[in-house]
Design a protein around this motif. Sequence first.
Motif, mmCIF file in Angstrom:
data_model
loop_
_atom_site.group_PDB
_atom_site.id
_atom_site.type_symbol
_atom_site.label_atom_id
_atom_site.label_comp_id
_atom_site.label_asym_id
_atom_site.label_seq_id
_atom_site.Cartn_x
_atom_site.Cartn_y
_atom_site.Cartn_z
ATOM 1 N N GLU A 9 -63.270 46.874 166.482
ATOM 2 C CA GLU A 9 -62.164 46.652 167.411
ATOM 3 C C GLU A 9 -61.707 48.019 167.903
ATOM 4 O OE1 GLU A 9 -58.007 44.213 167.939
ATOM 5 O OE2 GLU A 9 -59.076 44.105 166.044
ATOM 6 N N VAL A 10 -61.668 48.172 169.237
ATOM 7 C CA VAL A 10 -61.303 49.453 169.833
ATOM 8 C C VAL A 10 -60.140 49.269 170.797
ATOM 9 C CG1 VAL A 10 -63.606 50.474 169.624
ATOM 10 C CG2 VAL A 10 -63.019 49.209 171.680
ATOM 11 N N ILE A 11 -59.506 50.379 171.124
ATOM 12 C CA ILE A 11 -58.416 50.399 172.098
ATOM 13 C C ILE A 11 -58.774 51.436 173.151
ATOM 14 C CG2 ILE A 11 -57.028 52.043 170.770
ATOM 15 C CD1 ILE A 11 -54.565 50.401 171.671
ATOM 16 N N VAL A 12 -58.529 51.103 174.427
ATOM 17 C CA VAL A 12 -58.874 52.007 175.525
ATOM 18 C C VAL A 12 -57.783 53.062 175.638
ATOM 19 C CG1 VAL A 12 -59.398 52.164 177.979
ATOM 20 C CG2 VAL A 12 -60.072 50.138 176.712
ATOM 21 N N ILE A 13 -58.178 54.352 175.677
ATOM 22 C CA ILE A 13 -57.206 55.438 175.715
ATOM 23 C C ILE A 13 -57.170 56.154 177.057
ATOM 24 C CG2 ILE A 13 -57.226 55.842 173.236
ATOM 25 C CD1 ILE A 13 -59.174 58.132 173.678
ATOM 26 N N ALA A 14 -58.086 55.792 177.980
ATOM 27 C CA ALA A 14 -58.102 56.429 179.296
ATOM 28 C C ALA A 14 -58.683 55.467 180.317
ATOM 29 C CB ALA A 14 -58.922 57.709 179.259
ATOM 30 N N ASN A 73 -56.907 51.078 164.273
ATOM 31 C CA ASN A 73 -56.582 51.030 162.854
ATOM 32 C C ASN A 73 -55.523 49.950 162.631
ATOM 33 O OD1 ASN A 73 -55.872 51.483 160.203
ATOM 34 N ND2 ASN A 73 -55.646 53.692 160.421
ATOM 35 N N PRO A 74 -55.898 48.801 162.042
ATOM 36 C CA PRO A 74 -54.927 47.713 161.867
ATOM 37 C C PRO A 74 -53.785 48.059 160.910
ATOM 38 C CG PRO A 74 -57.047 47.133 160.878
ATOM 39 C CD PRO A 74 -57.224 48.444 161.561
ATOM 40 N N GLY A 77 -51.643 50.253 163.107
ATOM 41 C CA GLY A 77 -51.275 49.536 164.323
ATOM 42 C C GLY A 77 -51.509 50.336 165.588
ATOM 43 N N LYS A 78 -52.351 51.369 165.511
ATOM 44 C CA LYS A 78 -52.631 52.174 166.696
ATOM 45 C C LYS A 78 -54.026 52.775 166.617
ATOM 46 C CE LYS A 78 -50.113 56.078 164.707
ATOM 47 N NZ LYS A 78 -49.039 57.025 164.895
ATOM 48 N N ALA A 79 -54.388 53.547 167.638
ATOM 49 C CA ALA A 79 -55.712 54.169 167.705
ATOM 50 C C ALA A 79 -55.844 55.245 166.641
ATOM 51 C CB ALA A 79 -55.935 54.761 169.088
ATOM 52 N N ASP A 80 -57.074 55.459 166.217
ATOM 53 C CA ASP A 80 -57.334 56.458 165.189
ATOM 54 C C ASP A 80 -58.679 57.115 165.454
ATOM 55 O OD1 ASP A 80 -56.960 57.990 162.941
ATOM 56 O OD2 ASP A 80 -56.615 56.294 161.587
ATOM 57 N N ARG A 81 -58.870 58.285 164.841
ATOM 58 C CA ARG A 81 -60.161 58.969 164.944
ATOM 59 C C ARG A 81 -61.027 58.582 163.747
ATOM 60 N NH1 ARG A 81 -59.202 64.911 165.068
ATOM 61 N NH2 ARG A 81 -57.498 64.398 163.702
ATOM 62 N N VAL A 93 -70.300 56.951 154.856
ATOM 63 C CA VAL A 93 -69.409 55.878 155.302
ATOM 64 C C VAL A 93 -68.434 56.436 156.330
ATOM 65 C CG1 VAL A 93 -69.556 54.474 153.203
ATOM 66 C CG2 VAL A 93 -67.830 56.243 153.373
ATOM 67 N N ARG A 94 -67.982 55.544 157.216
ATOM 68 C CA ARG A 94 -66.984 55.932 158.206
ATOM 69 C C ARG A 94 -65.593 55.733 157.624
ATOM 70 N NH1 ARG A 94 -67.668 52.377 163.132
ATOM 71 N NH2 ARG A 94 -67.734 50.802 161.524
ATOM 72 N N VAL A 95 -64.689 56.683 157.891
ATOM 73 C CA VAL A 95 -63.314 56.595 157.393
ATOM 74 C C VAL A 95 -62.342 56.904 158.536
ATOM 75 C CG1 VAL A 95 -63.871 57.180 155.010
ATOM 76 C CG2 VAL A 95 -63.351 58.994 156.603
ATOM 77 N N PHE A 96 -61.123 56.360 158.419
ATOM 78 C CA PHE A 96 -60.061 56.701 159.354
ATOM 79 C C PHE A 96 -59.563 58.097 159.024
ATOM 80 C CE2 PHE A 96 -59.489 51.968 159.378
ATOM 81 C CZ PHE A 96 -59.796 51.776 160.712
ATOM 82 N N LYS A 97 -59.375 58.942 160.040
ATOM 83 C CA LYS A 97 -58.934 60.319 159.821
ATOM 84 C C LYS A 97 -57.499 60.377 159.295
ATOM 85 C CE LYS A 97 -61.974 63.470 161.361
ATOM 86 N NZ LYS A 97 -62.292 64.748 160.753
ATOM 87 N N SER A 98 -56.631 59.464 159.763
ATOM 88 C CA SER A 98 -55.215 59.539 159.383
ATOM 89 C C SER A 98 -54.988 59.164 157.924
ATOM 90 C CB SER A 98 -54.381 58.633 160.276
ATOM 91 O OG SER A 98 -54.768 57.283 160.111
#
Length: 106
Positions: A9-14, A73-74, A77-81, A93-98
């Motif tokens: 699941e992705v969110i458009v940032i531009a 990032n559920p 609740g917002k976009a993450d790297r 493995v892939r991880v959320f940066k935050s």
Amino acid sequence: MNKIRKGDEVIVIAGRDKGKRGKVVLRSDEERLVVEGVNLVKKHAKPNPMKGITGGIIDKTMPIHQSNVAIYNPAAGKADRVGIKVLADGKKVRVFKSSGEEIKAA
């Protein structure tokens, strides 16, 4: 290793669809991906009776560049790297940066 994969699941940032969320349907090539409900265009389709296609104007989802989307990032609740972490057994493995938590495969 691709940081954004099919099913994420992705969110458009531009771009004109900034802020929209959707699932990645497919990766069209190394740097473009198709996200459902994002980058819709109107295409004129010719009728094809052999395939059962009626003519007219249809909405089609076009590919978007991967730099214009971020993984959603559920928990936050917002976009993450996305970062890549090597486990003790050598698996990547892939991880959320935050938060550093692992991204679950869809």
